[in-house]
Design an enzyme around this catalytic site. Structure first.
Site, PDB file in Angstrom:
ATOM      1  N   TYR A 188       0.844  -1.206   0.000  1.00  0.00           N
ATOM      2  CA  TYR A 188       0.000   0.000   0.000  1.00  0.00           C
ATOM      3  C   TYR A 188       0.881   1.258   0.000  1.00  0.00           C
ATOM      4  CZ  TYR A 188      -3.453  -3.412   1.802  1.00  0.00           C
ATOM      5  OH  TYR A 188      -4.285  -4.499   1.991  1.00  0.00           O
ATOM      6  N   LEU A 194      -7.262   7.159   3.830  1.00  0.00           N
ATOM      7  CA  LEU A 194      -7.949   8.054   4.772  1.00  0.00           C
ATOM      8  C   LEU A 194      -8.054   7.492   6.193  1.00  0.00           C
ATOM      9  CD1 LEU A 194      -9.709  10.523   5.453  1.00  0.00           C
ATOM     10  CD2 LEU A 194     -11.642   9.395   4.355  1.00  0.00           C
ATOM     11  N   ASP A 210      -6.719   4.868   7.423  1.00  0.00           N
ATOM     12  CA  ASP A 210      -5.410   4.415   7.926  1.00  0.00           C
ATOM     13  C   ASP A 210      -4.671   5.577   8.597  1.00  0.00           C
ATOM     14  OD1 ASP A 210      -6.195   2.689   5.574  1.00  0.00           O
ATOM     15  OD2 ASP A 210      -4.447   1.560   6.256  1.00  0.00           O
ATOM     16  N   GLN A 212     -14.160   6.721   2.699  1.00  0.00           N
ATOM     17  CA  GLN A 212     -13.938   5.610   3.646  1.00  0.00           C
ATOM     18  C   GLN A 212     -14.559   6.008   4.984  1.00  0.00           C
ATOM     19  OE1 GLN A 212      -9.718   4.709   4.031  1.00  0.00           O
ATOM     20  NE2 GLN A 212     -10.042   2.576   3.458  1.00  0.00           N
ATOM     21  N   GLY A 239     -14.371   0.153   4.079  1.00  0.00           N
ATOM     22  CA  GLY A 239     -13.105  -0.147   4.741  1.00  0.00           C
ATOM     23  C   GLY A 239     -12.914  -1.639   4.966  1.00  0.00           C
ATOM     24  N   ASP A 266     -13.263  -4.357   2.778  1.00  0.00           N
ATOM     25  CA  ASP A 266     -13.485  -4.644   1.358  1.00  0.00           C
ATOM     26  C   ASP A 266     -14.330  -5.891   1.039  1.00  0.00           C
ATOM     27  OD1 ASP A 266     -11.518  -2.784   1.746  1.00  0.00           O
ATOM     28  OD2 ASP A 266     -10.298  -3.412   0.055  1.00  0.00           O
ATOM     29  N   TYR A 304      -8.494 -12.176   4.694  1.00  0.00           N
ATOM     30  CA  TYR A 304      -8.790 -10.743   4.636  1.00  0.00           C
ATOM     31  C   TYR A 304      -9.924 -10.376   5.593  1.00  0.00           C
ATOM     32  CZ  TYR A 304      -8.081  -6.567   1.608  1.00  0.00           C
ATOM     33  OH  TYR A 304      -7.765  -5.350   1.085  1.00  0.00           O
ATOM     34  N   TRP A 305     -11.058  -9.869   5.119  1.00  0.00           N
ATOM     35  CA  TRP A 305     -12.141  -9.470   6.025  1.00  0.00           C
ATOM     36  C   TRP A 305     -13.189 -10.572   6.184  1.00  0.00           C
ATOM     37  CZ3 TRP A 305     -11.587  -5.302   9.037  1.00  0.00           C
ATOM     38  CH2 TRP A 305     -10.705  -4.290   8.620  1.00  0.00           C
ATOM     39  N   GLU A 338      -0.857  -7.110   8.962  1.00  0.00           N
ATOM     40  CA  GLU A 338      -2.135  -6.480   8.610  1.00  0.00           C
ATOM     41  C   GLU A 338      -3.301  -7.138   9.373  1.00  0.00           C
ATOM     42  OE1 GLU A 338      -2.853  -6.786   4.422  1.00  0.00           O
ATOM     43  OE2 GLU A 338      -4.408  -5.228   4.397  1.00  0.00           O
TER      44      GLU A 338
HETATM   45  C1  GLC Z   1      -7.366  -2.581   2.548  1.00  0.00           C
HETATM   46  C2  GLC Z   1      -8.350  -2.456   3.686  1.00  0.00           C
HETATM   47  C3  GLC Z   1      -8.716  -1.001   3.899  1.00  0.00           C
HETATM   48  C4  GLC Z   1      -7.441  -0.204   4.113  1.00  0.00           C
HETATM   49  C5  GLC Z   1      -6.441  -0.411   2.968  1.00  0.00           C
HETATM   50  C6  GLC Z   1      -5.093   0.199   3.234  1.00  0.00           C
HETATM   51  O1  GLC Z   1      -7.936  -2.189   1.355  1.00  0.00           O
HETATM   52  O2  GLC Z   1      -9.498  -3.203   3.442  1.00  0.00           O
HETATM   53  O3  GLC Z   1      -9.569  -0.847   4.994  1.00  0.00           O
HETATM   54  O4  GLC Z   1      -7.730   1.140   4.245  1.00  0.00           O
HETATM   55  O5  GLC Z   1      -6.243  -1.789   2.780  1.00  0.00           O
HETATM   56  O6  GLC Z   1      -4.561  -0.315   4.411  1.00  0.00           O
END
Ligand code: GLC
Length: 438
Positions: free
Chosen positions: A32, A37, A39, A108, A167, A169, A367-368, A410
């Site tokens: 990333y 935002l 984060d 976000q 947020g 995803d 992930y989520w 993460e």
């Molecule tokens: C992923 C997460 C998101 C976060 C981004 C950067 O996309 O789902 O919530 O802001 O990563 O960390």
């Protein structure tokens, strides 16, 4: 501070140093490389204990991404790390977008007011007033934008137009919502092995993290396709509705928004500003309308599919966010605490799983859809404290900090605490610092 916690905090500080860029912090250096935002808001909450000026800069730097209409985008791109994402979003085509930076065109969860308040807690009165004055308008404009553009029922529940806006995803309710759309053949056939192999070559995330821990390919392509569709409608609500885009009244987003509104009020009070009458009315309605997201039948909160006005019955971490909103009754809070501490659903060895252990969607690594995330735990801990569940908040804090012994990642498997996703992740580091220090 216990020696093991001290060494975890030191590891977290190293991560935040590694991820520091000019004026802000990237979530993780490889995966990333831009500014996100929420984060940055989570990052600033931890940074305030180490370097208050850096925490302030982190938040102030978000202003450069603000759109003329008040919208705060979920990503401000770092131009020196050019990649496919810039070309996908094309914010420069939108008149309200800033001219000096490129951004996405969606937002976000509104964590900004919380970050501003938390930084304020570390300042003396005079400094705090100055700090609040420097951020007040950005927050007010952002909340006004949410009501102007994202409040179609005028009941204060704001809508989200893309999974990234939540947020979370690939969280089960969002995937349920987007999977039922119609897609072109190349997306429909994405689950075949050969197509998966080809696409995985093009995906950046699976260069750094095993694909088993990331969003599934078909879901990822659907997200990508929805961005392109959104772009065609220029993000206006009416054309989106005509094109039958998925639209959610997301539980996490709205719960955070309720608390953010309360923070906006406290900020306004401290600097002697009057919140505009209309905004006040909207804010009250949001708080009342959270009730729409409660299912009496299941005795849980859920996100709502705006197009057919039905709740999406999926057991996920979102159900606990009304605790963080601070706007539910003590009885409701007690019910949520009962669910949270249920070993079959949420009270895993390393709580809190992002999807319930006993849900069909639960995947411990994905992930989520199952892993434990530090930011979600932090939000739940804040909620527990505000409802007086001090011991449970402490226990969850302790278990959250245990995760850091396995590295600053993460997310983590809720079953064995093994680290998953991107390594050296900023909000895990900063929120662990915040939990450890407090
Ligand atoms: C992923 C997460 C998101 C976060 C981004 C950067 O996309 O789902 O919530 O802001 O990563 O960390």
């Amino acid at each position: 501070m216990k020696p093991e916690i001290k060494s975890s905090v030191e590891a977290c500080i190293r991560v935040l140093d590694k991820n520091a860029r000019a004026g802000y912090t990237v979530p993780s250096a490889e995966l990333y490389p831009h500014q996100w935002l929420w984060d940055s808001c989570f990052t600033a909450i931890g940074l305030r204990h180490i370097d208050i000026n850096r925490a302030k800069r982190e938040i102030l730097s978000l202003k450069r991404g603000a759109w003329k209409n008040g919208m705060l985008p979920n990503i401000i791109f770092n131009d020196s790390s050019i990649n496919f994402d810039h070309n996908l979003w094309e914010s420069q085509q939108e008149p309200a977008a800033p001219k000096t930076v490129r951004t996405t065109t969606i937002t976000q969860p509104p964590m900004l007011a919380e970050a501003v308040i938390k930084i304020g807690e570390k300042l003396n009165k005079q400094e705090r007033i100055k700090w609040f004055e420097s951020m007040y308008k950005t927050i007010e404009d952002y909340h006004k934008w949410l009501y102007a553009e994202r409040n179609p029922e005028n009941n204060g529940l704001v809508i989200q137009l893309h999974p990234y806006e939540s947020g979370l995803d690939n969280s089960p309710p969002w995937m349920f919502l987007i999977n039922k759309q119609r897609y072109p053949w190349w997306i429909r056939s994405a689950n075949t092995h050969s197509i998966e192999v080809i696409f995985n070559h093009l995906r950046r995330d699976v260069e750094y993290v095993p694909s088993s821990q990331r969003i599934g390919l078909k879901d990822a392509l659907e997200c990508f396709y929805l961005v392109r569709k959104l772009k065609k409608t220029h993000y206006g609500y009416t054309p989106i509705k005509k094109s039958r885009q998925p639209i959610m009244q997301d539980l996490v987003f709205n719960s955070i928004f309720i608390r953010a509104n309360k923070h906006l009020l406290s900020i306004a009070e401290e600097i002697n500003r009057d919140i505009p009458y209309d905004l006040m009315q909207h804010m009250k309605k949001t708080e009342q309308s959270l009730e729409i997201l409660w299912s009496e039948q299941h005795r849980q909160y859920y996100s709502r599919d705006f197009n057919n006005k039905s709740l999406i019955i999926r057991k996920t971490i979102a159900t606990f966010m009304p605790l963080y909103s601070g706007s539910i009754s003590r009885q409701r809070a007690a019910k949520l605490v009962e669910d949270l501490t249920d070993k079959n659903s949420y009270w895993a060895n390393y709580p809190v799983p992002s999807a319930a252990l006993d849900s069909r969607q639960f995947r411990p690594d994905k992930y989520w859809q199952g892993p434990t995330w530090m930011n979600a735990n932090w939000l739940i801990i804040e909620g527990l404290k505000s409802y007086g569940y001090k011991e449970l908040a402490q226990e969850l804090t302790r278990r959250s900090l245990d995760l850091i012994n396995n590295g600053v990642y993460e997310y983590y498997s809720p079953l064995d605490g093994s680290p998953k996703g991107a390594k050296d992740f900023s909000w895990t580091a900063s929120l662990a610092i915040d939990l450890a220090v407090r």
